[in-house]
Design a protein around this motif. Sequence first.
Motif, PDB file in Angstrom:
ATOM      1  N   TRP A 168      19.749  -6.314  15.631  1.00 42.19           N
ATOM      2  CA  TRP A 168      19.061  -5.928  16.854  1.00 42.19           C
ATOM      3  C   TRP A 168      19.001  -7.113  17.808  1.00 42.19           C
ATOM      4  O   TRP A 168      18.995  -8.268  17.406  1.00 42.19           O
ATOM      5  CB  TRP A 168      17.673  -5.388  16.560  1.00 42.19           C
ATOM      6  CG  TRP A 168      16.670  -6.411  16.070  1.00 42.19           C
ATOM      7  CD1 TRP A 168      16.418  -6.757  14.768  1.00 42.19           C
ATOM      8  CD2 TRP A 168      15.789  -7.205  16.871  1.00 42.19           C
ATOM      9  NE1 TRP A 168      15.446  -7.709  14.705  1.00 42.19           N
ATOM     10  CE2 TRP A 168      15.031  -8.016  15.975  1.00 42.19           C
ATOM     11  CE3 TRP A 168      15.553  -7.328  18.238  1.00 42.19           C
ATOM     12  CZ2 TRP A 168      14.069  -8.927  16.415  1.00 42.19           C
ATOM     13  CZ3 TRP A 168      14.598  -8.237  18.673  1.00 42.19           C
ATOM     14  CH2 TRP A 168      13.870  -9.020  17.773  1.00 42.19           C
ATOM     15  N   THR A 169      18.958  -6.805  19.080  1.00 41.78           N
ATOM     16  CA  THR A 169      18.889  -7.845  20.111  1.00 41.78           C
ATOM     17  C   THR A 169      17.811  -7.486  21.115  1.00 41.78           C
ATOM     18  O   THR A 169      17.536  -6.311  21.362  1.00 41.78           O
ATOM     19  CB  THR A 169      20.229  -7.994  20.856  1.00 41.78           C
ATOM     20  OG1 THR A 169      20.578  -6.728  21.451  1.00 41.78           O
ATOM     21  CG2 THR A 169      21.335  -8.427  19.909  1.00 41.78           C
ATOM     22  N   GLU A 170      17.182  -8.508  21.695  1.00 37.95           N
ATOM     23  CA  GLU A 170      16.180  -8.268  22.729  1.00 37.95           C
ATOM     24  C   GLU A 170      16.823  -7.528  23.915  1.00 37.95           C
ATOM     25  O   GLU A 170      17.929  -7.831  24.334  1.00 37.95           O
ATOM     26  CB  GLU A 170      15.591  -9.587  23.216  1.00 37.95           C
ATOM     27  CG  GLU A 170      14.614 -10.223  22.231  1.00 37.95           C
ATOM     28  CD  GLU A 170      13.312  -9.442  22.077  1.00 37.95           C
ATOM     29  OE1 GLU A 170      13.122  -8.427  22.783  1.00 37.95           O
ATOM     30  OE2 GLU A 170      12.494  -9.861  21.227  1.00 37.95           O
ATOM     31  N   GLY A 171      16.110  -6.549  24.414  1.00 38.10           N
ATOM     32  CA  GLY A 171      16.604  -5.805  25.552  1.00 38.10           C
ATOM     33  C   GLY A 171      17.447  -4.600  25.196  1.00 38.10           C
ATOM     34  O   GLY A 171      17.891  -3.871  26.088  1.00 38.10           O
ATOM     35  N   GLU A 172      17.651  -4.344  23.881  1.00 37.49           N
ATOM     36  CA  GLU A 172      18.486  -3.194  23.523  1.00 37.49           C
ATOM     37  C   GLU A 172      17.756  -1.876  23.721  1.00 37.49           C
ATOM     38  O   GLU A 172      18.380  -0.806  23.750  1.00 37.49           O
ATOM     39  CB  GLU A 172      18.979  -3.311  22.081  1.00 37.49           C
ATOM     40  CG  GLU A 172      17.935  -3.023  21.011  1.00 37.49           C
ATOM     41  CD  GLU A 172      18.536  -2.994  19.612  1.00 37.49           C
ATOM     42  OE1 GLU A 172      19.604  -3.595  19.409  1.00 37.49           O
ATOM     43  OE2 GLU A 172      17.942  -2.360  18.730  1.00 37.49           O
ATOM     44  N   ARG A 175      15.773   2.535  19.568  1.00 33.97           N
ATOM     45  CA  ARG A 175      16.744   2.948  18.551  1.00 33.97           C
ATOM     46  C   ARG A 175      16.027   3.687  17.429  1.00 33.97           C
ATOM     47  O   ARG A 175      15.106   3.142  16.813  1.00 33.97           O
ATOM     48  CB  ARG A 175      17.459   1.726  17.952  1.00 33.97           C
ATOM     49  CG  ARG A 175      18.649   2.132  17.081  1.00 33.97           C
ATOM     50  CD  ARG A 175      19.051   1.081  16.063  1.00 33.97           C
ATOM     51  NE  ARG A 175      19.252  -0.266  16.580  1.00 33.97           N
ATOM     52  CZ  ARG A 175      19.680  -1.285  15.818  1.00 33.97           C
ATOM     53  NH1 ARG A 175      19.973  -1.073  14.540  1.00 33.97           N
ATOM     54  NH2 ARG A 175      19.801  -2.499  16.328  1.00 33.97           N
ATOM     55  N   ASP A 218      11.840  -0.317  19.231  1.00 34.56           N
ATOM     56  CA  ASP A 218      11.860  -0.316  20.696  1.00 34.56           C
ATOM     57  C   ASP A 218      11.470  -1.711  21.190  1.00 34.56           C
ATOM     58  O   ASP A 218      10.319  -2.132  21.050  1.00 34.56           O
ATOM     59  CB  ASP A 218      10.882   0.730  21.232  1.00 34.56           C
ATOM     60  CG  ASP A 218      11.049   0.971  22.731  1.00 34.56           C
ATOM     61  OD1 ASP A 218      11.645   0.110  23.400  1.00 34.56           O
ATOM     62  OD2 ASP A 218      10.579   2.012  23.221  1.00 34.56           O
ATOM     63  N   THR A 219      12.432  -2.423  21.756  1.00 30.40           N
ATOM     64  CA  THR A 219      12.175  -3.786  22.216  1.00 30.40           C
ATOM     65  C   THR A 219      11.216  -3.834  23.404  1.00 30.40           C
ATOM     66  O   THR A 219      10.715  -4.907  23.753  1.00 30.40           O
ATOM     67  CB  THR A 219      13.489  -4.498  22.590  1.00 30.40           C
ATOM     68  OG1 THR A 219      14.204  -3.703  23.548  1.00 30.40           O
ATOM     69  CG2 THR A 219      14.359  -4.710  21.361  1.00 30.40           C
TER      70      THR A 219
END
Length: 278
Positions: A168-172, A175, A218-219
């Motif tokens: 996972w990445t910040e701003g994705e 999901r 959810d970021t």
Amino acid sequence: MAAGSSLLRIGVVGYGHLGQYLVERILKDGAALGLTLAFVWNRNPTKLTGLLPDELILSELSRFADRSCDVIVEVCHPQIVKEFGQHFLSQSHFMVGSPSALSDPDLNMRLRQAAQQYGRTLYVPTGALWGGQDIQRLNDSGALKALFIRMSKHPSCFRLTGDVLSGWTEGEGRRVLFRGSVAELCPLAPNNVNTMAAAAVAAGTLGFTGVQGEIVSDTALSDFHVVEVEVTGPDGFTVHTVRRNPARLGAVTGNATYNSFWNSLLTCKGHGGRVYLC
């Protein structure tokens, strides 16, 4: 209540954030509310050294009976429920802070039988579940038709056993990690879905296999955990609640849940040999 004492003796198993909170509240406010601390156990006992009086530290959990508790509170991991739950109930009431352990049908049955055998109460705290008693009343009346729960959190707040959240990445954004029965979700996220497990206990006719759940990463949720509950009854009756629980980044437990656990503990004064949602 333990012989010779006017205070309920409480044993706390686990000294993470929630365990620390409960211990501090018992030490600060317990006497005025009829509670006293009997022991604290932590998997790493060195974490307790210097923070609590030596006489309150239990180094070997297998020696819990030496402390003559009225209530034992587990707030660490479902494995402790599996290993010690029946033993706890043979000596005291037991508040299970990791009710995801009850998704194991064999363990669930054995703990219920132990509660009945020894006349002790297996307490299941509602935690972040809103309207648990209402769900239980609808269930007990035979009118509960379906129950769905969605838990949405920042990805740093999940502790999953699989790799569904890897990469996972910040701003994705949002999901969906898993959707299915709570029985399937509990082994996947044993530390994150205790709210769903409490709901499955309340909705006994549906149980862990009948109650449906969804976990969402959810970021955008950097300050809150969100719990949505959809209840379905007869003739088109529905209730949909949304609970926003303030939480720090990386926190498994939302802020409001701490006080909810404390209020649950205050009800643990014996309700017979059964399971009791508190």
